[in-house]
Design an enzyme around this catalytic site. Structure first.
Site, mmCIF file in Angstrom:
data_model
loop_
_atom_site.group_PDB
_atom_site.id
_atom_site.type_symbol
_atom_site.label_atom_id
_atom_site.label_comp_id
_atom_site.label_asym_id
_atom_site.label_seq_id
_atom_site.Cartn_x
_atom_site.Cartn_y
_atom_site.Cartn_z
ATOM 1 N N ASP A 74 0.862 -1.397 -0.133
ATOM 2 C CA ASP A 74 0.172 -0.120 0.092
ATOM 3 C C ASP A 74 0.758 1.325 0.192
ATOM 4 O O ASP A 74 1.820 1.324 0.444
ATOM 5 C CB ASP A 74 -0.843 0.071 1.429
ATOM 6 C CG ASP A 74 -1.787 -1.143 1.407
ATOM 7 O OD1 ASP A 74 -2.056 -1.667 0.371
ATOM 8 O OD2 ASP A 74 -2.181 -1.309 2.587
HETATM 9 N N1 URA Z 1 -1.064 -5.830 4.322
HETATM 10 C C1 URA Z 1 -1.557 -4.439 4.112
HETATM 11 O O1 URA Z 1 -2.620 -4.276 4.982
HETATM 12 N N2 URA Z 1 -1.003 -3.615 3.388
HETATM 13 C C2 URA Z 1 0.425 -3.819 2.675
HETATM 14 O O2 URA Z 1 0.725 -3.102 2.179
HETATM 15 C C3 URA Z 1 0.483 -5.213 2.774
HETATM 16 C C4 URA Z 1 -0.030 -6.144 3.368
#
Ligand code: URA
Length: 256
Positions: free
Chosen positions: A110
């Protein structure tokens, strides 16, 4: 003339296997008439080829098999894991400016997650690592890894101390959507105030770790990925990347 049985790869897949573009980009190249096979322009993206025999050209130049490269990047906050962003946000490719090869991330992070991203132009490895072939064995790292269920380890900082029941639920699986229960995970507290948790998961659902905590009324304040399968983030500086070492690549190759 070869038999059609030997033409076992679709043209877009063949181009992406050669490491010059993603399958989607290859389809666009084919549809715009830039690709020839044995001298003929082919606009049919389902056409199948034999990579050993057929001569594939892009813009009149033979497509040579690219040398595969494997990179590890320590992604900072605020960068999106896409090639181009319609909102004009910073992308991970802004951090890879002097990499000339076309590389893609093996799994995403993310925008606000930091840490380990693997990037390569080796499509086969990318597929093996992101498309699970069989159910995982949560107790056997190597068996799950062999089955394409790559283990990913994260450190999450959360807004309040985690309690024992929540830990148990995170370990056995929680509903992150109406009918979507997560697979068993390894979960351990790593600080005295019970607000830093290390989790190892074998799936890659969208915002999975954040949603796992949200399902139990916790909020993730910081999230960092520190390991993918046998590859560790280590002390790579934030915003920097390096090529994987030969032994690291060999460990990844065990999956192919
Ligand atoms: N889980 C999440 O919530 N975000 C990420 O970027 C990777 C795993």
């Amino acid at each position: 003339m070869q038999s059609s049985r030997e033409r076992n790869v679709s043209l877009p897949r063949a181009i992406s296997k050669l490491g010059v573009a993603s399958r989607k980009q290859a389809e666009e190249m084919i549809l715009s008439g830039r690709v020839t096979v044995n001298g003929l322009v082919l606009k049919n993206t389902s056409f199948r080829v034999d990579l050993r025999e057929d001569k594939i050209k892009l813009d009149g130049e033979a497509i040579q098999k690219k040398k595969f490269i494997y990179l590890i990047l320590n992604k900072p906050k605020g960068y999106v894991t896409t090639r181009s962003d319609e909102l004009n946000r910073k992308t991970i490719y802004d951090l890879l400016k002097n990499v000339r090869e076309w590389v893609f991330p093996v799994g995403r992070l993310d925008k606000d997650t930091t840490g380990l991203l693997l990037l390569t132009n080796d499509n086969k490895l990318g597929e093996v690592l992101t498309n699970p072939k069989s159910p995982p064995d949560p107790l056997d790292h190597r068996a799950s890894w062999r089955a394409g269920r790559i283990h990913k380890t994260y450190v999450a900082k959360i807004n309040k101390p985690v309690d024992r029941l929540a830990l148990e639920k995170l370990r056995s699986g929680v509903f992150i959507d109406e009918d979507l229960k997560t697979l068993p995970a390894k979960v351990n507290i790593i600080n005295g105030t019970r607000t830093e948790i290390m989790l190892t998961i074998v799936e890659g659902k969208n915002r999975q770790v954040r949603r796992m905590f949200e399902s139990l009324t916790y909020k993730v304040i910081e999230l960092k990925r520190i390991q993918i399968g046998p590859i560790l983030l280590g002390n790579l500086e934030l915003g920097c990347f390096r090529h994987l070492t030969k032994p690291e690549v060999e460990k990844l190759m065990e999956q192919k």
